[in-house]
Design a protein around this motif. Structure first.
Motif, PDB file in Angstrom:
ATOM      1  N   PRO A  29       0.822  -1.210   0.000  1.00 21.41           N
ATOM      2  CA  PRO A  29       0.000   0.000   0.000  1.00 21.41           C
ATOM      3  C   PRO A  29       0.856   1.261   0.000  1.00 21.41           C
ATOM      4  O   PRO A  29       1.942   1.291   0.598  1.00 21.41           O
ATOM      5  CB  PRO A  29      -0.801  -0.103   1.299  1.00 21.41           C
ATOM      6  N   ASP A  30       0.369   2.285  -0.648  1.00 19.62           N
ATOM      7  CA  ASP A  30       1.052   3.584  -0.680  1.00 19.62           C
ATOM      8  C   ASP A  30       0.153   4.588   0.027  1.00 19.62           C
ATOM      9  O   ASP A  30      -0.630   5.299  -0.594  1.00 19.62           O
ATOM     10  CB  ASP A  30       1.310   3.997  -2.128  1.00 19.62           C
ATOM     11  N   THR A  31       0.235   4.619   1.366  1.00 18.35           N
ATOM     12  CA  THR A  31      -0.602   5.510   2.171  1.00 18.35           C
ATOM     13  C   THR A  31       0.282   6.383   3.050  1.00 18.35           C
ATOM     14  O   THR A  31       1.478   6.123   3.208  1.00 18.35           O
ATOM     15  CB  THR A  31      -1.556   4.703   3.072  1.00 18.35           C
ATOM     16  N   GLU A  32      -0.317   7.396   3.658  1.00  9.41           N
ATOM     17  CA  GLU A  32       0.440   8.260   4.574  1.00  9.41           C
ATOM     18  C   GLU A  32       0.988   7.451   5.743  1.00  9.41           C
ATOM     19  O   GLU A  32       2.099   7.683   6.214  1.00  9.41           O
ATOM     20  CB  GLU A  32      -0.451   9.398   5.086  1.00  9.41           C
ATOM     21  N   GLU A  33       0.186   6.482   6.207  1.00 11.84           N
ATOM     22  CA  GLU A  33       0.629   5.657   7.336  1.00 11.84           C
ATOM     23  C   GLU A  33       1.847   4.822   6.963  1.00 11.84           C
ATOM     24  O   GLU A  33       2.818   4.762   7.725  1.00 11.84           O
ATOM     25  CB  GLU A  33      -0.504   4.736   7.808  1.00 11.84           C
ATOM     26  N   THR A  34       1.794   4.174   5.801  1.00  7.87           N
ATOM     27  CA  THR A  34       2.920   3.316   5.419  1.00  7.87           C
ATOM     28  C   THR A  34       4.169   4.141   5.138  1.00  7.87           C
ATOM     29  O   THR A  34       5.284   3.713   5.434  1.00  7.87           O
ATOM     30  CB  THR A  34       2.562   2.453   4.200  1.00  7.87           C
ATOM     31  N   LYS A  35       3.991   5.342   4.581  1.00  9.95           N
ATOM     32  CA  LYS A  35       5.144   6.209   4.346  1.00  9.95           C
ATOM     33  C   LYS A  35       5.779   6.634   5.666  1.00  9.95           C
ATOM     34  O   LYS A  35       7.007   6.652   5.804  1.00  9.95           O
ATOM     35  CB  LYS A  35       4.713   7.447   3.544  1.00  9.95           C
ATOM     36  N   GLU A  36       4.931   6.965   6.635  1.00  8.75           N
ATOM     37  CA  GLU A  36       5.463   7.392   7.932  1.00  8.75           C
ATOM     38  C   GLU A  36       6.159   6.236   8.645  1.00  8.75           C
ATOM     39  O   GLU A  36       7.221   6.419   9.260  1.00  8.75           O
ATOM     40  CB  GLU A  36       4.329   7.936   8.807  1.00  8.75           C
ATOM     41  N   LEU A  37       5.587   5.049   8.562  1.00  9.06           N
ATOM     42  CA  LEU A  37       6.216   3.890   9.188  1.00  9.06           C
ATOM     43  C   LEU A  37       7.562   3.590   8.542  1.00  9.06           C
ATOM     44  O   LEU A  37       8.530   3.250   9.225  1.00  9.06           O
ATOM     45  CB  LEU A  37       5.297   2.673   9.082  1.00  9.06           C
ATOM     46  N   ALA A  38       7.657   3.738   7.226  1.00 12.57           N
ATOM     47  CA  ALA A  38       8.929   3.501   6.526  1.00 12.57           C
ATOM     48  C   ALA A  38       9.968   4.532   6.937  1.00 12.57           C
ATOM     49  O   ALA A  38      11.139   4.205   7.144  1.00 12.57           O
ATOM     50  CB  ALA A  38       8.707   3.538   5.023  1.00 12.57           C
ATOM     51  N   ARG A  39       9.541   5.801   7.074  1.00 15.20           N
ATOM     52  CA  ARG A  39      10.479   6.848   7.523  1.00 15.20           C
ATOM     53  C   ARG A  39      10.975   6.562   8.927  1.00 15.20           C
ATOM     54  O   ARG A  39      12.135   6.791   9.258  1.00 15.20           O
ATOM     55  CB  ARG A  39       9.809   8.223   7.471  1.00 15.20           C
ATOM     56  N   ASP A  40      10.087   6.064   9.764  1.00 13.90           N
ATOM     57  CA  ASP A  40      10.442   5.827  11.160  1.00 13.90           C
ATOM     58  C   ASP A  40      11.490   4.724  11.290  1.00 13.90           C
ATOM     59  O   ASP A  40      12.405   4.821  12.098  1.00 13.90           O
ATOM     60  CB  ASP A  40       9.194   5.461  11.959  1.00 13.90           C
ATOM     61  N   THR A  41      11.351   3.661  10.500  1.00 12.65           N
ATOM     62  CA  THR A  41      12.329   2.581  10.595  1.00 12.65           C
ATOM     63  C   THR A  41      13.669   2.991   9.998  1.00 12.65           C
ATOM     64  O   THR A  41      14.720   2.492  10.403  1.00 12.65           O
ATOM     65  CB  THR A  41      11.834   1.314   9.872  1.00 12.65           C
ATOM     66  N   GLY A  42      13.644   3.902   9.012  1.00 15.62           N
ATOM     67  CA  GLY A  42      14.882   4.371   8.393  1.00 15.62           C
ATOM     68  C   GLY A  42      15.582   3.313   7.575  1.00 15.62           C
ATOM     69  O   GLY A  42      16.722   3.497   7.154  1.00 15.62           O
ATOM     70  N   ALA A  43      14.908   2.194   7.340  1.00 13.38           N
ATOM     71  CA  ALA A  43      15.536   1.105   6.589  1.00 13.38           C
ATOM     72  C   ALA A  43      15.128   1.186   5.125  1.00 13.38           C
ATOM     73  O   ALA A  43      13.966   1.373   4.807  1.00 13.38           O
ATOM     74  CB  ALA A  43      15.112  -0.238   7.170  1.00 13.38           C
ATOM     75  N   GLU A  44      16.093   1.063   4.243  1.00 12.87           N
ATOM     76  CA  GLU A  44      15.800   1.051   2.819  1.00 12.87           C
ATOM     77  C   GLU A  44      15.328  -0.337   2.413  1.00 12.87           C
ATOM     78  O   GLU A  44      15.978  -1.336   2.688  1.00 12.87           O
ATOM     79  CB  GLU A  44      17.041   1.435   2.004  1.00 12.87           C
ATOM     80  N   ALA A  45      14.179  -0.385   1.752  1.00  9.15           N
ATOM     81  CA  ALA A  45      13.636  -1.666   1.312  1.00  9.15           C
ATOM     82  C   ALA A  45      14.447  -2.203   0.134  1.00  9.15           C
ATOM     83  O   ALA A  45      14.983  -1.439  -0.674  1.00  9.15           O
ATOM     84  CB  ALA A  45      12.171  -1.499   0.906  1.00  9.15           C
ATOM     85  N   LEU A  46      14.532  -3.526   0.064  1.00  9.22           N
ATOM     86  CA  LEU A  46      15.159  -4.138  -1.097  1.00  9.22           C
ATOM     87  C   LEU A  46      14.330  -3.833  -2.343  1.00  9.22           C
ATOM     88  O   LEU A  46      13.104  -3.800  -2.297  1.00  9.22           O
ATOM     89  CB  LEU A  46      15.232  -5.657  -0.901  1.00  9.22           C
ATOM     90  N   GLN A  47      14.977  -3.573  -3.458  1.00 10.91           N
ATOM     91  CA  GLN A  47      14.270  -3.294  -4.699  1.00 10.91           C
ATOM     92  C   GLN A  47      13.803  -4.615  -5.303  1.00 10.91           C
ATOM     93  O   GLN A  47      14.607  -5.472  -5.664  1.00 10.91           O
ATOM     94  CB  GLN A  47      15.192  -2.548  -5.675  1.00 10.91           C
ATOM     95  N   THR A  48      12.479  -4.793  -5.378  1.00  9.66           N
ATOM     96  CA  THR A  48      11.913  -6.021  -5.918  1.00  9.66           C
ATOM     97  C   THR A  48      10.757  -5.671  -6.844  1.00  9.66           C
ATOM     98  O   THR A  48      10.272  -4.543  -6.857  1.00  9.66           O
ATOM     99  CB  THR A  48      11.388  -6.935  -4.800  1.00  9.66           C
ATOM    100  N   SER A  49      10.310  -6.665  -7.627  1.00 12.60           N
ATOM    101  CA  SER A  49       9.209  -6.453  -8.567  1.00 12.60           C
ATOM    102  C   SER A  49       7.862  -6.782  -7.946  1.00 12.60           C
ATOM    103  O   SER A  49       6.837  -6.744  -8.621  1.00 12.60           O
ATOM    104  CB  SER A  49       9.415  -7.327  -9.819  1.00 12.60           C
TER     105      SER A  49
END
Length: 404
Positions: free
Chosen positions: A334-354
């Motif tokens: 999902p591409d939501t404000e919540e998921t964006k904020e959670l991703a910023r909080d962890t500070g971890a870069e996700a692996l690039q996948t398809s």
């Protein structure tokens, strides 16, 4: 000891920045309450308003029956433990612990009794003559705790007290603080960014986001029944796997589909979420915790409609368990404000996948290989569902917000 309450409390700074909004929270007499959330969510500001270190813009704060909005900090009968310890470097451990008592002009005998009692409780008897520079980080934090204990306050306020300690010492010290709070029975409000600390220490946990309370509940309820997507994604380590999915129905059974795969929803899970039937044919956000995923080779009795196929991207062997990062092709996070904020909080870069990247907490005996396919057993009694528009959990009916 005393109850502590926030009644519609808000904080607005002179430049117009709003840090806290409509903060409603009651802390019971003797309770260990933890405020948790991402950096900048307002948890420390709320604590500082209670301590009298920040002015209150709106609402009412009470300690016991007394409104303390305009009571000076020194007269609020609270003791605060800071992240930085705030010890006087030129004073001994004994003198640091006794400092506040001397300001209150207690007798030398009473000061000596209180300091020695606190030192015994905290295991500091052999350190009373040392200066802070000769102590470890954990010992300094215990001295700061001792200084708070001897005041015999109505409430302890703790602002990220373990953040300066290394990982091993944090585990040890949080156990000491929990034991101490239980022994003393003093109302405690504890602020942390670390949700593992929150879950292991708090009688109840208050999750904050953008200056507002999201949910107040005991740790297990936060884990099992998060009120919204933000709480579900924030609570848990590693964090919950989240993916867009479509709800389907056939012959009275309900399933969710994503990435060309289908998971049958266990009837036990559906019984606890009857509102989910109203989403048939619609998109929901599906949450699956890593601990509810297992290498299907270790769980061969799992039916085919309760399995996922993926491709292993990364494996992390931790001895007692194996963290497996795998991609479900064609699935979409999902591409939501919540998921964006959670991703910023962890500070971890996700692996690039398809596809959508999942993390599974597999048993140590799992034999998976990076770059190879994997079949994953899913505990479908433990799935989570959220409305994609509101982010609210889907249960008997959509959750309305903060619960307490």
């Amino acid at each position: 000891m005393a109850e502590v309450s926030f009644d519609r409390v808000g904080k607005v700074y002179p430049d117009g920045t709003r840090a806290v909004t409509g903060f409603d929270l009651g802390i019971r007499d003797g309770e260990f309450m933890v405020l948790v959330g991402p950096s900048g969510c307002g948890k420390t500001t709320a604590l500082r308003m209670l301590a009298g270190l920040e002015d209150i813009s709106e609402g009412v704060v009470r300690i016991g029956e007394r409104v303390v909005n305009h009571v000076p900090s020194r007269d609020r009968d609270i003791a605060m433990v800071f992240q930085s310890y705030a010890l006087y470097p030129h004073l001994s451990v004994y003198e640091n612990i006794a400092f506040g008592l001397r300001l209150r002009k207690l007798s030398k005998k009473e000061i000596d009794e209180r300091v020695n009692k606190a030192a015994h409780t905290l295991g500091l008897e052999e350190l009373l003559k040392r200066k802070p520079r000769n102590l470890s980080g954990g010992q300094r934090q215990r001295v700061a705790m001792g200084r708070a204990i001897v005041r015999e306050p109505a409430a302890f306020l703790m602002d990220e007290p373990l953040s300066n300690l290394d990982a091993k010492l944090r585990v040890q010290t949080r156990a000491e603080i929990s034991r101490l709070q239980r022994d003393l029975g003093v109302t405690t409000i504890y602020v942390t960014h670390d949700q593992v600390e929150a879950m292991t220490m708090g009688d109840r946990v208050a999750v904050m986001r953008k200056g507002e309370l999201q949910q107040v509940a005991d740790p297990q309820e936060l884990y099992d029944r998060p009120v919204n997507l933000f709480v579900g994604g924030f609570i848990g380590s590693p964090e919950m796997n989240i993916v867009d999915a479509t709800v389907q129905a056939s012959n009275g059974d309900v399933s969710v589909a994503f990435g060309g795969q289908t998971l049958a929803i266990d009837r036990e899970s559906l019984a606890g979420r009857p509102a989910l039937k109203g989403y048939v044919g619609k998109t929901v956000i599906l949450g699956i915790r890593p601990e509810h995923l297992e290498d299907a080779a270790l769980d061969p009795d799992t039916p085919p409609d309760r399995r996922l196929r993926g491709n292993v991207e990364l494996r992390e062997a931790l001895g007692s368990e194996l963290m497996v990062h795998f991609t479900v092709e064609g699935a979409k996070a999902p591409d939501t404000e919540e998921t964006k904020e959670l991703a910023r909080d962890t500070g971890a870069e996700a692996l690039q996948t398809s596809g959508a990247l999942f993390v599974g907490r597999f048993g140590a005996r799992a034999r998976v290989t990076e770059g190879k396919p994997v079949e994953v057993a899913v505990d479908t009694t433990a799935l989570h569902f959220f409305d994609p528009e509101t982010g609210l959990g889907i249960y008997d009916q959509q959750e309305k917000g903060v619960t307490s």
